[in-house]
Motif scaffolding. Structure first.
Motif, PDB file in Angstrom:
ATOM      1  N   UNK A 319     135.471   7.382  13.977  1.00 36.13           N
ATOM      2  CA  UNK A 319     136.337   6.534  14.793  1.00 36.13           C
ATOM      3  C   UNK A 319     135.552   5.281  15.174  1.00 36.13           C
ATOM      4  N   UNK A 320     136.145   4.118  14.903  1.00 34.37           N
ATOM      5  CA  UNK A 320     135.487   2.854  15.229  1.00 34.37           C
ATOM      6  C   UNK A 320     136.219   2.076  16.321  1.00 34.37           C
ATOM      7  N   UNK A 321     137.430   2.516  16.698  1.00 37.75           N
ATOM      8  CA  UNK A 321     138.182   1.842  17.756  1.00 37.75           C
ATOM      9  C   UNK A 321     137.761   2.366  19.124  1.00 37.75           C
ATOM     10  N   UNK A 322     138.218   1.676  20.156  1.00 32.91           N
ATOM     11  CA  UNK A 322     137.873   2.081  21.529  1.00 32.91           C
ATOM     12  C   UNK A 322     138.813   3.175  22.038  1.00 32.91           C
ATOM     13  N   UNK A 323     139.702   3.631  21.198  1.00 27.09           N
ATOM     14  CA  UNK A 323     140.628   4.692  21.572  1.00 27.09           C
ATOM     15  C   UNK A 323     140.709   5.711  20.432  1.00 27.09           C
ATOM     16  N   UNK A 324     141.130   6.922  20.778  1.00 28.84           N
ATOM     17  CA  UNK A 324     141.264   8.008  19.795  1.00 28.84           C
ATOM     18  C   UNK A 324     142.715   8.477  19.790  1.00 28.84           C
ATOM     19  N   UNK A 325     143.341   8.431  18.607  1.00 21.77           N
ATOM     20  CA  UNK A 325     144.715   8.916  18.449  1.00 21.77           C
ATOM     21  C   UNK A 325     144.689  10.401  18.119  1.00 21.77           C
ATOM     22  N   UNK A 326     145.501  11.175  18.847  1.00 19.52           N
ATOM     23  CA  UNK A 326     145.596  12.617  18.609  1.00 19.52           C
ATOM     24  C   UNK A 326     147.051  12.961  18.309  1.00 19.52           C
ATOM     25  N   UNK A 327     147.264  13.705  17.225  1.00 14.68           N
ATOM     26  CA  UNK A 327     148.611  14.108  16.812  1.00 14.68           C
ATOM     27  C   UNK A 327     148.686  15.618  16.729  1.00 14.68           C
ATOM     28  N   UNK A 328     149.710  16.204  17.374  1.00 14.04           N
ATOM     29  CA  UNK A 328     149.938  17.652  17.331  1.00 14.04           C
ATOM     30  C   UNK A 328     151.300  17.888  16.696  1.00 14.04           C
ATOM     31  N   UNK A 329     151.360  18.459  15.465  1.00 15.03           N
ATOM     32  CA  UNK A 329     152.647  18.713  14.818  1.00 15.03           C
ATOM     33  C   UNK A 329     153.481  19.718  15.604  1.00 15.03           C
ATOM     34  N   UNK A 330     154.794  19.473  15.640  1.00 14.47           N
ATOM     35  CA  UNK A 330     155.703  20.393  16.324  1.00 14.47           C
ATOM     36  C   UNK A 330     155.948  21.629  15.468  1.00 14.47           C
ATOM     37  N   UNK A 331     156.104  22.764  16.133  1.00 12.59           N
ATOM     38  CA  UNK A 331     156.510  24.004  15.472  1.00 12.59           C
ATOM     39  C   UNK A 331     157.318  24.831  16.464  1.00 12.59           C
ATOM     40  N   UNK A 332     158.014  25.830  15.953  1.00 14.31           N
ATOM     41  CA  UNK A 332     158.808  26.689  16.839  1.00 14.31           C
ATOM     42  C   UNK A 332     157.918  27.459  17.810  1.00 14.31           C
ATOM     43  N   UNK A 333     156.672  27.733  17.411  1.00 16.38           N
ATOM     44  CA  UNK A 333     155.752  28.433  18.315  1.00 16.38           C
ATOM     45  C   UNK A 333     155.476  27.603  19.560  1.00 16.38           C
ATOM     46  N   UNK A 334     155.377  26.289  19.397  1.00 16.13           N
ATOM     47  CA  UNK A 334     155.146  25.412  20.554  1.00 16.13           C
ATOM     48  C   UNK A 334     156.316  25.504  21.518  1.00 16.13           C
ATOM     49  N   UNK A 335     157.542  25.489  20.979  1.00 10.01           N
ATOM     50  CA  UNK A 335     158.710  25.585  21.860  1.00 10.01           C
ATOM     51  C   UNK A 335     158.762  26.936  22.561  1.00 10.01           C
ATOM     52  N   UNK A 336     158.382  28.007  21.866  1.00 11.15           N
ATOM     53  CA  UNK A 336     158.337  29.326  22.513  1.00 11.15           C
ATOM     54  C   UNK A 336     157.390  29.307  23.712  1.00 11.15           C
ATOM     55  N   UNK A 337     156.243  28.661  23.544  1.00 17.14           N
ATOM     56  CA  UNK A 337     155.272  28.585  24.642  1.00 17.14           C
ATOM     57  C   UNK A 337     155.803  27.745  25.795  1.00 17.14           C
ATOM     58  N   UNK A 338     156.500  26.640  25.476  1.00 14.60           N
ATOM     59  CA  UNK A 338     157.058  25.779  26.521  1.00 14.60           C
ATOM     60  C   UNK A 338     158.128  26.527  27.315  1.00 14.60           C
ATOM     61  N   UNK A 339     159.005  27.240  26.610  1.00 21.45           N
ATOM     62  CA  UNK A 339     160.063  27.992  27.289  1.00 21.45           C
ATOM     63  C   UNK A 339     159.490  29.119  28.138  1.00 21.45           C
ATOM     64  N   UNK A 340     158.375  29.707  27.677  1.00 20.93           N
ATOM     65  CA  UNK A 340     157.732  30.760  28.451  1.00 20.93           C
ATOM     66  C   UNK A 340     157.051  30.191  29.689  1.00 20.93           C
ATOM     67  N   UNK A 341     156.528  28.977  29.569  1.00 19.29           N
ATOM     68  CA  UNK A 341     155.827  28.345  30.697  1.00 19.29           C
ATOM     69  C   UNK A 341     156.805  27.805  31.726  1.00 19.29           C
ATOM     70  N   UNK A 342     157.895  27.206  31.257  1.00 22.51           N
ATOM     71  CA  UNK A 342     158.901  26.633  32.157  1.00 22.51           C
ATOM     72  C   UNK A 342     160.233  27.327  31.907  1.00 22.51           C
ATOM     73  N   UNK A 343     160.534  28.341  32.699  1.00 20.94           N
ATOM     74  CA  UNK A 343     161.731  29.154  32.495  1.00 20.94           C
ATOM     75  C   UNK A 343     163.015  28.344  32.661  1.00 20.94           C
TER      76      UNK A 343
END
Length: 457
Positions: A319-343
């Motif tokens: 990385x040569x820029x002053x910022x770092x880009x982070x990308x997290x691909x969506x999956x159904x597992x992520x939504x399962x975790x979100x629904x479990x965290x926020x009922x």
């Protein structure tokens, strides 16, 4: 050739009764020339299959990465069908080429004259017994080619039958047990009964297949099996290929070839799965860590069509820029975790999975229809995701603010930009930390850790 086609058209036009001698004579005539059609169809089919194979594989990997199980199953089965057809047709073209070469050699050299070889009596008797004649060899090649071409498409129907059974189970699970086609009480009772029947029928059909009709031969068993066979003939679409199948089974040669193909496919699968290990400890497929950087976690290294980002991806290792880009691909597992965290985000009816675009009921109690409603829910959804996730670079916590976006390959996911201008130059570790609820407590764990190198411009 033109005269033959005209005569054929006239004959079919005059009499297409399959019991008539004229029609049988026509089929016999076409049968003698079928090898030309076989080679033409095989050539076009092989070209098309080679063209389709890679896109099917890419879609299958994409569905696997996005945890779309139904889509993955469909492309997985299409991939299997494509592989089977490619193997059989390539083998058919090779054998047909050998057959044509043998015919050309027969024109030049005639039959085998063992006496001219002047071998010893023992070898001459052995070769005569094994080979018999060159014409017999050509006839055997012809049989193998014709049967192999037909069985190639029969196997595709088998794959289609397996797919239809799986789709039937999925249909019952989604539309009868969890759907709105029937009242909940009726669906809760009828659904499991139908699934048990499908599984039991699938098992009986498989037993009947590998024993080549044993269940149909025993009088008392055949009476019990017939209703299952009748229903599964529609589920598996066997009425489309049943004449082809029984024409194989009543022929000793065809029966042997069908039995021979199964161990051949298993052997090919075993050979393809073989790989050479270069090290006792090192592996190219291991997870990214402090000592290994997997290419799936760096977007600039995903150069091939079948490459998809892993659980988290950075733009590059360096990385040569002053910022770092982070990308997290969506999956159904992520939504399962979100629904479990926020009922509060859990819908009354889960709209994920295989669904028809046709609305079969008029109940809109759980529907979010207006744009403002959708934006409001998505805002809570994204706020929950941000609350659940945080970053550490080395031992320093870094602020983050994810937004929804699509990556250059149109992959949906979450993206954020982290300030790293204060970091020292050199190697660093970024850790994605995730909160989850366990009973009445919230625990934090590290999902993934990626190495990167920061050097200022």
């Amino acid at each position: 050739m033109v005269i033959l086609v005209e005569q054929t058209d006239q004959t079919v036009g005059n009499n297409n009764d399959y019991n008539s001698p004229t029609f049988k004579k026509l089929l016999d005539s076409l049968q003698q020339q079928s090898w030309e059609l076989e080679l033409i169809i095989s050539g076009f089919a092989i070209f098309g299959l080679f063209t389709a194979y890679e896109p099917l594989r890419v879609e299958m990997i994409n569905a696997q990465n996005e945890s779309q199980i139904y889509r993955f199953v469909v492309y997985f089965i299409l991939n299997i069908a494509c592989s089977i057809l490619l193997f059989n047709l390539l083998l058919h073209v090779i054998l047909r080429g050998l057959w044509i070469g043998a015919l050309g050699l027969r024109y030049v050299s005639g039959d085998i004259e063992f006496e001219k070889l002047r071998y010893s009596e023992r070898f001459t008797k052995y070769l005569k017994k094994r080979i018999v004649s060159f014409d017999r060899y050509i006839a055997n090649l012809e049989n193998y080619c014709s049967v192999l071409f037909a069985v190639s498409f029969l196997l595709i129907f088998y794959v289609l039958a397996m797919t239809m059974i799986i789709l039937s189970i999925v249909f019952v699970a989604n539309f009868i047990i969890d759907g709105d086609l029937l009242p909940k009480e009726v669906g809760g009772i009828l659904g499991p009964i139908l699934i048990l029947f499908l599984i039991f029928g699938m098992f009986l059909t498989f037993i009947d297949f590998i024993t080549q009709g044993w269940l149909k031969k025993k009088k008392w068993i055949s009476r019990l099996y017939f209703p299952v066979y009748w229903i599964f003939s529609f589920i598996t679409l066997s009425f489309l290929y049943r004449p082809l199948l029984y024409n194989f089974l009543d022929n000793r040669f065809g029966k042997r070839l069908i039995l021979l193909l199964a161990p051949i496919y298993i052997a090919i699968l075993m050979i393809i799965s073989l790989e050479y290990r270069q090290s006792n400890y090192l592996d190219k497929e291991q997870r990214s860590s402090n000592i290994f950087a997997n290419k799936e976690n760096y977007l600039d290294m995903l150069t091939e069509d079948g490459d998809f980002p892993g659980h988290m991806a950075l733009p590059s290792k360096v990385i040569t820029d002053s910022y770092l880009t982070v990308f997290i691909p969506f999956s159904e597992n992520i939504e399962d975790r979100i629904l479990s965290y926020n009922k509060s985000l859990s819908p009354k009816k889960d709209r994920r999975g295989l669904r028809s675009s046709i609305n079969v009921n008029t109940s809109w109690d759980d529907e979010i229809t207006s744009i403002s409603q959708k934006d409001s829910v998505r805002g809570v959804y994204l706020k929950t995701f941000n609350e659940m996730h945080s970053f550490k670079i080395d031992s320093i916590e870094v602020d983050q603010d994810f937004i929804l976006t699509t990556e250059k390959n149109n992959i949906l996911g979450f993206e954020t930009f982290l300030k790293i201008s204060d970091l020292a130059e050199g190697k660093h570790m970024i850790r994605l930390r995730r909160r989850r609820k366990e009973k009445d407590t919230v625990v934090t764990l590290t999902d993934i850790a990626l190495p990167f190198w920061y050097y200022k411009n």
